[in-house]
Design a protein around this motif. Structure first.
Motif, mmCIF file in Angstrom:
data_model
loop_
_atom_site.group_PDB
_atom_site.id
_atom_site.type_symbol
_atom_site.label_atom_id
_atom_site.label_comp_id
_atom_site.label_asym_id
_atom_site.label_seq_id
_atom_site.Cartn_x
_atom_site.Cartn_y
_atom_site.Cartn_z
ATOM 1 N N PRO A 126 49.964 31.423 46.391
ATOM 2 C CA PRO A 126 48.851 31.497 45.589
ATOM 3 C C PRO A 126 47.491 31.949 46.613
ATOM 4 O O PRO A 126 46.776 32.566 45.759
ATOM 5 C CB PRO A 126 48.722 30.015 45.270
ATOM 6 N N LYS A 127 47.480 31.435 47.749
ATOM 7 C CA LYS A 127 46.309 31.844 48.365
ATOM 8 C C LYS A 127 46.392 33.480 48.867
ATOM 9 O O LYS A 127 45.277 33.651 49.141
ATOM 10 C CB LYS A 127 46.319 31.006 49.766
ATOM 11 N N VAL A 182 46.676 35.292 40.861
ATOM 12 C CA VAL A 182 45.630 36.577 40.397
ATOM 13 C C VAL A 182 46.371 37.467 39.568
ATOM 14 O O VAL A 182 46.168 38.001 38.493
ATOM 15 C CB VAL A 182 44.730 36.987 41.423
ATOM 16 N N ILE A 183 47.652 37.973 40.298
ATOM 17 C CA ILE A 183 48.551 38.952 39.810
ATOM 18 C C ILE A 183 49.112 38.536 38.419
ATOM 19 O O ILE A 183 49.335 39.388 37.433
ATOM 20 C CB ILE A 183 49.472 39.379 40.875
ATOM 21 N N LEU A 184 49.672 37.302 38.757
ATOM 22 C CA LEU A 184 50.128 36.749 37.447
ATOM 23 C C LEU A 184 49.275 36.762 36.245
ATOM 24 O O LEU A 184 49.884 37.083 34.940
ATOM 25 C CB LEU A 184 50.663 35.300 37.661
ATOM 26 N N LYS A 185 47.891 36.230 36.278
ATOM 27 C CA LYS A 185 47.129 36.359 35.260
ATOM 28 C C LYS A 185 46.915 37.825 34.667
ATOM 29 O O LYS A 185 46.600 38.008 33.471
ATOM 30 C CB LYS A 185 45.859 35.536 35.642
ATOM 31 N N PRO A 221 44.784 41.170 46.246
ATOM 32 C CA PRO A 221 43.639 40.245 45.801
ATOM 33 C C PRO A 221 43.690 38.777 46.376
ATOM 34 O O PRO A 221 43.600 37.852 45.910
ATOM 35 C CB PRO A 221 44.396 40.166 44.310
ATOM 36 N N THR A 222 43.870 39.101 47.782
ATOM 37 C CA THR A 222 44.143 37.647 48.390
ATOM 38 C C THR A 222 42.879 36.763 48.262
ATOM 39 O O THR A 222 41.747 37.340 47.933
ATOM 40 C CB THR A 222 44.165 38.169 49.940
ATOM 41 N N LEU A 223 42.949 35.588 48.433
ATOM 42 C CA LEU A 223 41.903 34.647 48.307
ATOM 43 C C LEU A 223 41.336 34.113 49.671
ATOM 44 O O LEU A 223 40.071 33.626 49.699
ATOM 45 C CB LEU A 223 42.578 33.263 47.665
ATOM 46 N N ASP A 224 42.137 34.364 50.714
ATOM 47 C CA ASP A 224 41.412 34.112 51.862
ATOM 48 C C ASP A 224 42.099 35.158 53.033
ATOM 49 O O ASP A 224 43.256 35.580 52.719
ATOM 50 C CB ASP A 224 41.533 32.849 52.310
ATOM 51 N N MET A 225 41.652 35.008 54.175
ATOM 52 C CA MET A 225 42.041 35.951 55.291
ATOM 53 C C MET A 225 42.711 35.402 56.615
ATOM 54 O O MET A 225 43.225 35.716 57.643
ATOM 55 C CB MET A 225 41.074 37.011 55.705
ATOM 56 N N GLY A 261 39.421 35.876 42.797
ATOM 57 C CA GLY A 261 40.181 35.423 41.703
ATOM 58 C C GLY A 261 39.761 35.727 40.404
ATOM 59 O O GLY A 261 40.336 35.310 39.241
ATOM 60 N N ASP A 262 39.081 37.151 40.415
ATOM 61 C CA ASP A 262 38.581 37.613 38.846
ATOM 62 C C ASP A 262 39.672 38.497 38.502
ATOM 63 O O ASP A 262 39.823 39.855 38.648
ATOM 64 C CB ASP A 262 37.283 38.353 39.377
ATOM 65 N N PHE A 263 40.677 37.871 37.837
ATOM 66 C CA PHE A 263 41.751 38.701 37.110
ATOM 67 C C PHE A 263 41.225 39.570 36.204
ATOM 68 O O PHE A 263 41.892 40.761 35.834
ATOM 69 C CB PHE A 263 42.966 37.659 36.890
ATOM 70 N N TYR A 264 40.259 39.133 35.369
ATOM 71 C CA TYR A 264 39.743 40.155 34.136
ATOM 72 C C TYR A 264 39.277 41.437 34.799
ATOM 73 O O TYR A 264 39.732 42.471 34.342
ATOM 74 C CB TYR A 264 38.758 39.273 33.277
#
Length: 365
Positions: free
Chosen positions: A193-194, A199-202, A268-272, A315-318
């Motif tokens: 998830p992190k 994000v890809i799922l959505k 689309p990672t949420l952290d590095m 996290g902006d999947f849209y």
């Protein structure tokens, strides 16, 4: 000057930023002798200027075991004719303290390359132990300078732009994966998830009625229960929404061909944390003229030095969905962004230029 590069075992699998960076630097150094730490069964044919030190076991496990660490310790305290130790790994408290002790015992010149963002920001002082510290981003350079360190140098990571370049697509691989006439979106990295898996799922759920788009999850095989659970969760969720336009690829051996058959790369990672600050896979993709879509977070966003990709909010999947569609439907724009990407990588991340910077650094200490 004779230099020992202290890394995790050099060799397959080639999916770890630190050791890949070390190997690429070593291959392109001209005026210094390099010693590399490898496994006993390492078989790559290298130049005579390399000296291979086979201290690591031939185990297929990714992490070094206690015996490996003990052999490394014995090697580092033994007598030798080395002039400089070059450490290339993520600094953690115990490994950094160990390295500091070795340097005091041996009284060697030293360089430390930090390939990932510093995770433990509370205890920074023990993590920086060498005469010179090399970082890969302005983000980490400015952070350390603000903390009072004055031996910080930024040198970009580098890739072989003569190897990673546009080429003909592998029709056998396309047919094997059933990708003919498909728009291929490659998502490299860990299945967590992190790292953006949700994000890809959505995004997949949001992009409905688009069977001509295929998403490829390419990730490192790991028996970690969290990874297995995440894979099961994603499959279940996509099945529930009647999505079948995705493929899971574990430890795919030829990443170059996988990039080549893809149209765009999404990261689309949420952290590095624990990731190379500028991921090699993204540089390789850009060098092969593939547009990238990344999360707008430091230091990752430093890779987009020109119009060679797209940034999205965390996290902006849209927006990710919209940008994928925009690139899919505008081939002219996609090709232009791809060409800009290669020009940028050749200018800033060419391993030959990067190796020259390290040669100057070796000569200066």
């Amino acid at each position: 000057m004779r230099i020992l590069m202290i890394t995790r075992p050099i060799g397959e699998p080639w999916n770890e930023g630190g050791k890949n960076l070390a190997y690429n630097i070593a291959r392109n150094i001209k005026n210094h002798k390099i010693n590399l730490l490898v496994k006993h069964n390492f078989s790559n044919k290298l130049s005579k200027k390399f000296h291979l030190e086979r201290i690591y076991s031939s185990s297929k496990k990714r992490r070094t075991n206690f015996s490996d660490k003990l052999r490394l310790f014995v090697r580092l305290i033994s007598k030798d004719n080395l002039d400089c130790y070059h450490f290339i790994f993520t600094p953690e408290l115990y490994s950094s303290l160990f390295s500091s002790v070795i340097l005091k015992l041996k009284n060697k010149k030293s360089i430390q390359t930090i390939p990932t963002p510093i995770k433990d920001k509370k205890f920074i002082r023990p993590l920086i132990f060498a005469d010179r510290t090399v970082v890969l981003s302005d983000y980490t350079k400015n952070f350390l300078i603000n903390k009072g360190f004055n031996n910080i140098i930024k040198i970009n990571p580098g890739i072989d732009t003569n190897f990673f370049k546009p080429g003909k697509r592998d029709l056998k691989l396309i047919n094997k994966l059933n990708l003919k006439d498909k728009f291929v979106v490659l998502i490299p990295g860990e299945l967590e998830p992190k790292r953006g898996s949700r994000v890809i799922l959505k995004t997949l759920i949001n992009l409905h009625n688009l069977e001509d788009i295929i998403f490829i999850f390419s990730y490192r095989k790991d028996n970690n229960k969290k990874h297995l659970k995440e894979k099961k969760f994603i499959k279940s969720a996509l099945s529930k929404h009647k999505r079948n336009n995705f493929i899971f690829l574990e430890d795919f051996h030829n990443i170059k061909e996988l990039i080549n058959i893809s149209d765009i790369i999404v990261y689309p990672t949420l952290d590095m944390n624990e990731k190379q600050e500028i991921p090699m896979i993204l540089l390789e993709s850009l060098a092969m003229e593939k547009p990238i879509i990344i999360t707008d977070i430091p230091p990752l966003n430093e890779i987009l030095k020109s119009n060679c990709g797209i940034k999205i909010g965390k996290g902006d999947f849209y927006k990710l969905s919209q940008e994928i569609l925009n690139l899919k439907n505008n081939k002219k724009r996609r090709l232009k962004i791809g060409k800009n990407g290669r020009k940028m990588v050749v200018k800033y991340f060419n391993i030959i230029k990067i190796a020259r910077e390290y040669e100057k650094l070796y000569s200066s200490i």
